[in-house]
Structure formats: structure tokens, C-alpha cells
Design an enzyme around this catalytic site. Structure first.
Site, mmCIF file in Angstrom:
data_model
loop_
_atom_site.group_PDB
_atom_site.id
_atom_site.type_symbol
_atom_site.label_atom_id
_atom_site.label_comp_id
_atom_site.label_asym_id
_atom_site.label_seq_id
_atom_site.Cartn_x
_atom_site.Cartn_y
_atom_site.Cartn_z
ATOM 1 N N HIS A 56 0.903 -1.201 0.113
ATOM 2 C CA HIS A 56 0.188 -0.031 0.078
ATOM 3 C C HIS A 56 0.892 1.269 0.007
ATOM 4 C CE1 HIS A 56 -4.069 -2.115 0.643
ATOM 5 N NE2 HIS A 56 -3.026 -2.990 1.296
ATOM 6 N N ASN A 129 -10.229 -2.801 2.699
ATOM 7 C CA ASN A 129 -9.841 -2.948 1.046
ATOM 8 C C ASN A 129 -11.443 -2.538 0.326
ATOM 9 O OD1 ASN A 129 -7.236 -3.125 1.340
ATOM 10 N ND2 ASN A 129 -7.506 -5.483 0.936
ATOM 11 N N TYR A 339 0.436 -3.817 12.274
ATOM 12 C CA TYR A 339 0.354 -2.453 11.598
ATOM 13 C C TYR A 339 1.157 -1.330 12.210
ATOM 14 C CZ TYR A 339 -2.638 -3.817 8.155
ATOM 15 O OH TYR A 339 -3.207 -4.579 6.914
HETATM 16 FE FE1 HDE Z 1 -2.557 -4.747 5.216
HETATM 17 N N1 HDE Z 1 -0.560 -4.128 5.703
HETATM 18 N N2 HDE Z 1 -1.740 -6.715 5.886
HETATM 19 N N3 HDE Z 1 -4.110 -5.838 4.864
HETATM 20 N N4 HDE Z 1 -3.211 -2.926 4.641
HETATM 21 C C1 HDE Z 1 -0.321 -2.841 5.632
HETATM 22 O O1 HDE Z 1 1.009 -1.638 7.374
HETATM 23 C C2 HDE Z 1 -0.695 -7.024 6.549
HETATM 24 C C3 HDE Z 1 -4.526 -7.098 4.998
HETATM 25 C C4 HDE Z 1 -4.290 -2.620 4.191
HETATM 26 O O2 HDE Z 1 -3.105 3.527 4.190
HETATM 27 C C5 HDE Z 1 1.002 -2.541 6.184
HETATM 28 O O3 HDE Z 1 1.346 0.457 7.847
HETATM 29 C C6 HDE Z 1 -0.701 -8.306 7.156
HETATM 30 C C7 HDE Z 1 -6.044 -7.174 4.812
HETATM 31 C C8 HDE Z 1 -4.602 -1.242 3.934
HETATM 32 O O4 HDE Z 1 -1.425 3.362 5.703
HETATM 33 C C9 HDE Z 1 1.589 -3.719 6.866
HETATM 34 C C10 HDE Z 1 -1.933 -8.870 6.545
HETATM 35 C C11 HDE Z 1 -6.537 -5.856 4.457
HETATM 36 C C12 HDE Z 1 -3.366 -0.990 4.404
HETATM 37 C C13 HDE Z 1 0.253 -4.680 6.517
HETATM 38 C C14 HDE Z 1 -2.656 -7.529 5.924
HETATM 39 C C15 HDE Z 1 -5.438 -4.920 4.469
HETATM 40 C C16 HDE Z 1 -2.381 -1.912 4.593
HETATM 41 C C17 HDE Z 1 2.156 -2.062 5.360
HETATM 42 C C18 HDE Z 1 -2.165 -10.391 6.805
HETATM 43 C C19 HDE Z 1 -7.929 -5.389 4.047
HETATM 44 C C20 HDE Z 1 -2.797 0.615 4.068
HETATM 45 C C21 HDE Z 1 2.520 -0.513 6.021
HETATM 46 C C22 HDE Z 1 -2.557 -10.568 8.271
HETATM 47 C C23 HDE Z 1 -8.974 -6.078 4.907
HETATM 48 C C24 HDE Z 1 -3.000 1.470 5.175
HETATM 49 C C25 HDE Z 1 1.899 -0.529 7.054
HETATM 50 C C26 HDE Z 1 -2.528 2.912 4.861
HETATM 51 C C27 HDE Z 1 -0.886 -1.742 5.051
HETATM 52 C C28 HDE Z 1 0.221 -5.949 6.965
HETATM 53 C C29 HDE Z 1 -3.849 -8.344 5.243
HETATM 54 C C30 HDE Z 1 -5.612 -3.701 4.196
HETATM 55 C C31 HDE Z 1 2.689 -4.489 6.505
HETATM 56 C C32 HDE Z 1 0.316 -8.758 7.904
HETATM 57 C C33 HDE Z 1 -6.792 -8.615 4.912
HETATM 58 C C34 HDE Z 1 -5.477 -0.627 3.445
HETATM 59 O O5 HDE Z 1 1.466 -3.845 8.175
#
Ligand code: HDE
Length: 489
Positions: A56, A129, A339
Site C-alpha cells: 500500500h 480494502n 500495523y
Molecule cells: Fe495490510 N498491511 N496486511 N491488509 N493493509 C499494511 O501496514 C498486513 C490486509 C491494508 O493507508 C502495512 O503501515 C498483514 C487485509 C491497508 O496506511 C502492513 C496482513 C486488508 C493498508 C500490512 C494484511 C489490508 C495496509 C504496510 C495479513 C484489508 C494501508 C505498512 C494478516 C482488510 C494502510 C503499514 C494505510 C497496510 C500488513 C492483510 C488492508 C505491512 C500482515 C486483509 C488498507 O503492516
């Protein structure tokens, strides 16, 4: 002395004598190390970038408000949802997932939909999302999954073989793959897409009674998407198309809005529902759990500064307020760690005290110090608990609602294995034209895969979802549908 009220200063506040010519020994140099303003300017410039989000990375943000339109206090005691007409300031960041910070907006990719509500009982982040489901359902698979979406370690190129290898070995991805490869895989703009909390969450009311919920933000602009061809053209002509669209719409007073709905499931239904309602690769039937309106989100103000407000914004699904808890969804549980950890690494231990991230009311606790502590750091107030000096105390009525747990501690898969019904339903729901585009998109994406074994493994999954779906993809790739899937019908 002349009066100067718009004085350029160094970062330590002293007047700058010359900001265009560095100080040299004589006309031709060399440059003098005693030009400390030059040294500071170059050094600060070197540090202008913080690490981009590992996923993202490319995004755009906006401020707005959320207004309650329906009384749901039967289900949640969340203060910001307590009264029809109540408004809460919020900030949203939209994003693509796989690309780097400078990548094109109009790629086929899920879009992030991260909302921060600045409520009177603390910030509430809904980090969702534009898709109601996800590719995997256990956090332990996430780093591997993302590796396949990113660049190959040697060529530094995107690698379709890795993408389809992973998906073909992880059939739980099929539903989301079908969604992503369909028309909604490339939204027309950030304004023309829905948002989803995706996971199941728990709402708790003032009596301590709980229900399971799923969130749906429906765009009031209507869902609109881009075709492959137009999206590819825009990616070349204006890679920042979605970022620009959002900024301009708000600047022109066309404030985008979404209506928020929830699906509500009684707590006990989770034990008997026909699949595990905490599995993020599944949607709940709207017939079983109809959408109930909650309120309206309106975006009406652009950030003043991109870095301060969008890049430094940090979200976490664990940023919760009383009345809203988590569910046992294994993805959500993993995200509760990931996060804040990412925020501390990317922005710093005190990221929550930056203007974009801090609550709009006072924060009182016993956390102190850390890098870049830029507020008063609690001054001389009491810095430990328990204490005899009137420090802040807890609110027992806001403990997380207790819930029973049972079972063996073990590493186990979700106990049902139907990866195919909902993916097939989605295929069958599509119009004939959309199916044709879906098949073409998948065939184009799979063609460069270097192994027929991977292609055949994935064809089996499509076939199991819907025989026509699998057959058409096999045909497009010039491969047979493997005999054993056909005979297992
Ligand atoms: Fe994320 N995700 N994600 N994700 N995600 C990040 O957070 C992660 C997942 C989503 O505008 C990271 O600060 C893991 C689902 C959004 O700042 C990180 C898993 C959904 C954003 C991270 C998921 C999301 C992130 C990257 C599996 C939708 C942007 C840096 C367990 C429901 C937020 C950060 C923003 C961002 C990890 C799966 C949505 C790496 C470990 C499911 C919208 O921490």
C-alpha cells in the site's frame, strides 16, 4: 536596520544570509565546511524519505466527516455511533497494494480503504480494502504472498510465475482472484468504488451483549471501472490519475460520499453457520444477514501537506474504541501486531502523537520518552501506576467484553475446505460479457507463466468453481482440462 517580517531561517531559527551561493574559499572554491547552513540543508534533504509502506505504498488521502443516520445503539455502545445526526471527523487513505510509491494508479490490484475516525473516546481505524474478501486467511502466509506480488530478487521484474504458483498452491485465493480479475479489479477512480472492513468484527452494547459485524461502504458516486485498454493508456499518460481525481473533485466542491452499512450476525450463529464466518475468503449471504444502514461518510477537505498528513498517517486494525472489538479471524489477529509494528518502524515510536494520528482529545497514560517525543512528554506529572498522586485511572466498564475460549493449542487449518462455491457463484453472477473479459484477463495474466504444471493446477481450481470457467481458461491457454477433475464431478 530594515524591518523583515518574512525572514528565511535555518532550522535552528537563525537568519540565513545566502540561500543561493555556498561559501567558498575564493571565487572558485573549494567549498567551506563552515557553511553550516549548507551542511544542514544537504543532510536534511538526504533524510526526506521515510521507508515507504511495504504494501500500500502509493496512496492519496482526504479529510471528512461521518454522520450517523440510523440508531444502532442496540448493538454497539461506540460513542460516535450513539445518536442519529452525530458527526465525527475522519481521515481516509486510499491506496494500491503492490506497487511502489511512484507506481501507476490504474493497475489491476485491490485498493486500500483505510479510515480513521477521531471519536471522543479515542481513534477508531477501519483498515479495509475495496474488496469484501482476501486472498489468504492466515496471517502466517502474508509475507510469502506479498513476495509473489513484488519483484523477482534477480530480475527486479514482476513475476507472473510466482503469482500463479502461489495462488495455485493456495486455492483459498480463488474467490478474491476471480474478484480481482473481474471488472472491479480496476476502479475508475477512488471515488467510484466501495469499501469493506472485510473481516468480521465484534460490536458490544451498553449491556455487554455482543454481535458479529461486517462493514460495507457503498459509494454514492456509483461503482465504475476501467477497461484493461483504457487503464493501460492512462497508466502511461497520467500514472497519478486517481490521486489527481480525488484532489480535484474535493477542490471543486464535488465531495465524494459513501453510505456505511453493516451486516449483523447473532453471536451464536457463528457456531452453526454453514461455513466459518471468520474466514476472510468468504462473504456472508445478504439474504441471511441483510445490510443495515449506519451512516454517511463525506470527504470535504484536502490535506494541506501530503507528507505530514498522508505519508505519516498510520492505521491499525487494533486501534479500537469501546463498543468495537475484534473477532478470532486469523488474518485480523495477525494484523493486530503488524500495523503498529510497521508504524513504529516507518514513522517512529511516537507516531501516534503526530497531528494526523493523534486523537482530538487529550491522551493520558504513563508512556514516556522515545525518539522524536515532540510534545511536553507528560511534563512533571506522575509517570507510573499505581500511584498516590492522582494520575489517570482506568475505566473498568470499558474492559473488553469477556468471551469463552476452548480447544487444543495447535497450528491448524480452517476446518472446512470449500474454496470453490463462492468463487463459482461470483463467476455465475457475472454477465456474459464480463465473464468473457474475466477469462481474457486471466488468460493474458497466466500466459507468461513458465510452467504448464502451475497452469494446470490453477485450471483445476477454476474448473472446480465452475466447469465453464475452467474450460474457457484452459482453452485460452491452449491446455486440456486435467482428466481427473472432470471425472471427479
Ligand atoms: Fe495490510 N498491511 N496486511 N491488509 N493493509 C499494511 O501496514 C498486513 C490486509 C491494508 O493507508 C502495512 O503501515 C498483514 C487485509 C491497508 O496506511 C502492513 C496482513 C486488508 C493498508 C500490512 C494484511 C489490508 C495496509 C504496510 C495479513 C484489508 C494501508 C505498512 C494478516 C482488510 C494502510 C503499514 C494505510 C497496510 C500488513 C492483510 C488492508 C505491512 C500482515 C486483509 C488498507 O503492516
Amino acid at each position: 536596520m530594515t524591518q523583515h517580517n518574512n525572514r528565511l531561517t535555518t532550522s535552528w531559527g537563525a537568519p540565513v544570509g545566502d540561500n543561493q551561493n555556498s561559501m567558498t574559499a575564493g571565487m572558485r572554491g573549494p567549498t567551506l565546511i563552515q557553511d553550516v547552513h549548507l551542511l544542514e540543508k544537504l543532510a536534511h534533504f538526504n533524510r526526506e524519505r521515510v521507508p515507504e509502506r511495504v504494501v500500500h505504498a502509493k496512496g492519496a488521502g482526504a479529510h471528512g466527516y461521518f454522520e450517523v443516520t440510523n440508531d444502532l445503539t442496540n448493538y454497539t455502545k461506540a460513542a460516535f455511533l450513539s445518536k442519529v445526526g452525530k458527526r465525527t471527523p475522519m481521515f481516509i487513505r486510499f491506496s494500491t497494494v503492490a506497487g511502489e510509491n511512484g507506481s501507476a494508479d490504474t493497475v489491476r490490484d485491490p485498493r486500500g480503504f483505510a479510515v480513521k475516525f477521531y471519536t471522543e473516546e479515542g481513534n477508531y481505524d477501519l483498515v479495509g480494502n475495496n474488496t469484501p474478501i482476501f486472498f489468504i486467511r492466515d496471517a502466517i502466509k502474508f509475507p510469502d504472498f506479498i513476495h509473489t506480488q513484488k519483484r523477482h530478487p534477480q530480475t527486479h521484474l514482476k513475476n507472473p510465475t510466482a503469482v500463479w504458483d502461489f495462488w495455485s498452491h493456495s486455492p483459498e485465493s480463488l474467490h478474491q482472484v476471480t474478484y480481482l480479475m473481474g471488472d472491479r479489479g480496476i476502479p475508475a477512480t477512488y471515488r467510484h468504488m466501495n469499501g469493506y472492513g472485510s473481516h468480521t468484527f465484534k460490536w458490544v452494547n451498553a449491556h455487554g451483549e455482543a454481535v458479529w459485524v461486517k462493514y460495507h461502504f457503498k459509494t454514492e458516486q456509483g461503482v465504475q471501472n476501467l477497461s484493461e485498454e483504457i487503464a493501460a493508456r492512462i497508466a502511461g499518460e497520467n500514472p497519478d490519475y486517481h490521486t489527481e481525481d480525488l484532489f480535484n473533485a474535493i477542490e471543486n466542491g464535488e465531495f465524494p460520499a459513501w453510505t456505511l452499512y453493516v451486516q449483523i450476525m447473532p453471536l451464536e450463529d457463528a457456531n452453526t453457520y454453514r461455513f466459518d464466518p471468520f474466514d476472510v475468503t468468504k462473504t456472508w449471504s445478504h439474504k441471511d444477514y441483510p445490510l443495515i444502514e449506519v451512516g454517511r461518510m463525506v470527504l470535504d477537505r484536502n490535506p494541506e501537506n501530503y507528507f505530514a498528513e498522508v505519508e505519516q498517517a498510520t492505521f491499525s486494525p487494533g486501534t479500537l474504541v469501546p463498543g468495537i472489538d475484534v473477532s478470532p479471524d486469523k488474518m485480523l489477529q495477525g494484523r493486530l501486531f503488524a500495523y503498529s509494528d510497521a508504524a513504529r518502524y516507518r514513522v517512529g515510536a511516537n507516531h501516534q502523537s503526530l497531528p494526523i494520528n493523534r486523537p482530538h482529545h487529550e491522551v493520558k497514560n504513563y508512556q514516556r520518552d522515545g525518539q522524536m517525543r515532540h510534545d511536553s512528554n507528560g511534563g512533571g506529572s506522575v509517570y507510573y501506576e499505581p500511584n498516590s498522586f492522582g494520575g489517570p485511572t482506568e475505566s473498568p466498564e470499558h474492559k473488553q467484553a469477556p468471551f469463552p475460549v476452548y480447544g487444543m493449542a495447535d497450528s491448524v487449518a480452517y476446518d472446512h475446505d470449500d474454496h470453490y462455491t463462492q468463487a463459482g457463484d461470483l463467476y455465475r453472477l457475472m454477465s456474459a460479457d464480463e465473464r468473457t473479459r474475466l477469462v481474457q484477463t486471466i488468460v493474458n495474466s497466466m500466459k507468461p507463466v513458465t510452467s504448464d504444471e502451475i497452469k494446470l493446477r490453477q485450471i483445476r481450481h477454476f474448473y472446480k468453481a465452475d466447469a465453464e470457467y475452467g474450460t474457457r481458461i484452459a482453452q485460452g491457454l491452449g491446455l486440456p482440462v486435467p482428466q481427473e477433475v472432470k471425472s471427479s464431478e
